[in-house]
Design an enzyme around this catalytic site. Structure first.
Site, short mmCIF file in Angstrom:
data_model
loop_
_atom_site.label_atom_id
_atom_site.label_comp_id
_atom_site.label_asym_id
_atom_site.label_seq_id
_atom_site.Cartn_x
_atom_site.Cartn_y
_atom_site.Cartn_z
N GLU A 112 -4.58 23.30 36.43
CA GLU A 112 -4.83 22.39 37.73
C GLU A 112 -5.49 22.98 38.81
O GLU A 112 -6.09 22.45 39.55
CB GLU A 112 -3.33 21.58 38.18
CG GLU A 112 -2.87 20.55 37.03
CD GLU A 112 -1.84 20.71 36.12
OE1 GLU A 112 -2.30 22.30 35.57
OE2 GLU A 112 -1.65 20.27 35.34
N GLY B 279 -1.60 18.10 32.02
CA GLY B 279 -0.65 16.95 31.48
C GLY B 279 -0.37 17.22 30.41
O GLY B 279 0.93 16.61 29.71
#
Ligand code: DAK
Length: 258
Positions: free
Chosen positions: A135, A112
């Site tokens: 991720e 993020g």
């Protein structure tokens, strides 16, 4: 306005927003995302602000990703809802802001955190910065626009390599890939970003916002970038900044934009 996970500072026409959770490498939790949204909208609505600088506190990380402890408890519905809400309120909001946003990446920009940097209009990195979208190592895929913005910036093949390997690249490689605009020493990071910010703020803010809108339109499948450019270009002729900019040139003086 008071914040607990960010610091908001204005000097002349430039606002610096510093993500301030250094003990967690500035990981983004729900409150941080909410405060970033509030701060950027506040800055955009303040006519004295001409440029926003986004950075992280400490010397180790810009943002080491979304807060893993927090999102580890989410289920499928929450994941989808939060991705939609987060993309709208922070990532898309920054990308489409009328005020230019420069990201000063002072260390790790992961998950993020890299997605946040990629939503900004311009990225400058320090030499110690490291970039990645890890991720898949957590059983996820990037959920804040990373699968879209990374290929736009560095191309599909390189983006897939970075996403599928969950690896990290250095600042030097990020520069080579076009992921960042420049790389400087950590001590020169903020001064370089401010210098660039000042060079931007000298120009017409209405023209700057039209330029951001037109460039973004070219990456929006629902818009025709060339048509938007023509329309935005035409609109510039009706602004006081256009009159002032052209008159100043003809009168051999510096423009004094609103
Ligand atoms: N979340 C929470 N805490 C984090 C964190 C993170 N992403 N990254 C670091 N920290 C915390 C560590 O747990 C540690 O806390 P304490 O144990 O001291 O309490 C502290 O920050 C210092 O970190 P380290 O001790 O690990 O520091 P090192 O120098 O050893 O390692 C590192 C630095 C950056 C290599 C390492 O911290 C690391 O691998 N961090 C995690 C990187 C990562 O996998 N980030 C997450 C990427 S996935 C979603 C939308 C989007 C996303 C999720 C949900 N929805 C819409 C629901 C996005 C997901 C991601 O960003």
């Amino acid at each position: 306005m008071s914040y607990s996970t960010i610091v908001y500072q204005q000097k002349e026409t430039i606002v610096t927003i510093t993500i301030n959770r250094p003990n967690k490498l500035n990981a983004l939790n729900a409150l941080t995302l909410k405060e970033i949204h509030t701060a950027i909208k506040h800055a955009e609505e303040d006519y004295s602000v001409r440029c926003i600088l986004l950075t992280g506190s400490g010397e180790k990380a810009f943002v080491a990703g979304a807060d893993i402890k927090e999102f580890s408890k989410f289920n499928q519905v929450e994941g989808t809802q939060l991705a939609t809400k987060g993309q709208q309120l922070v990532f898309d909001c920054i990308e489409n802001l009328n005020t230019p946003v420069i990201c000063a990446i002072n260390g790790y920009a992961l998950g993020g955190g890299l997605e946040l940097a990629m939503a900004c209009h311009i990225r400058i990195a320090s030499e110690n910065a490291r970039f990645g979208l890890p991720e898949v190592s957590l059983g996820l895929i990037p959920g804040y626009g990373g699968t879209q913005r990374l290929p736009q910036l560095i191309g599909k093949g390189r983006a897939l390599e970075l996403i599928l390997s969950a690896g990290m690249i250095t600042a030097e490689k990020a520069l080579l890939y076009g992921l960042v605009n420049s790389v400087v020493s950590l001590e020169n990071l903020i001064p370089t970003a401010i210098k660039l910010g000042k060079s931007i703020t000298k120009n017409s803010s209405t023209a700057i916002s039209a330029a951001i809108y037109s460039v973004n339109a070219g990456f929006d499948v629902n818009k025709n970038g060339y048509e938007i450019e023509k329309e935005s270009f035409g609109n510039c002729f009706g602004t006081s900044d256009f009159k002032e900019g052209t008159q100043a040139f003809l009168q051999k003086r510096k423009p004094n934009f609103n």
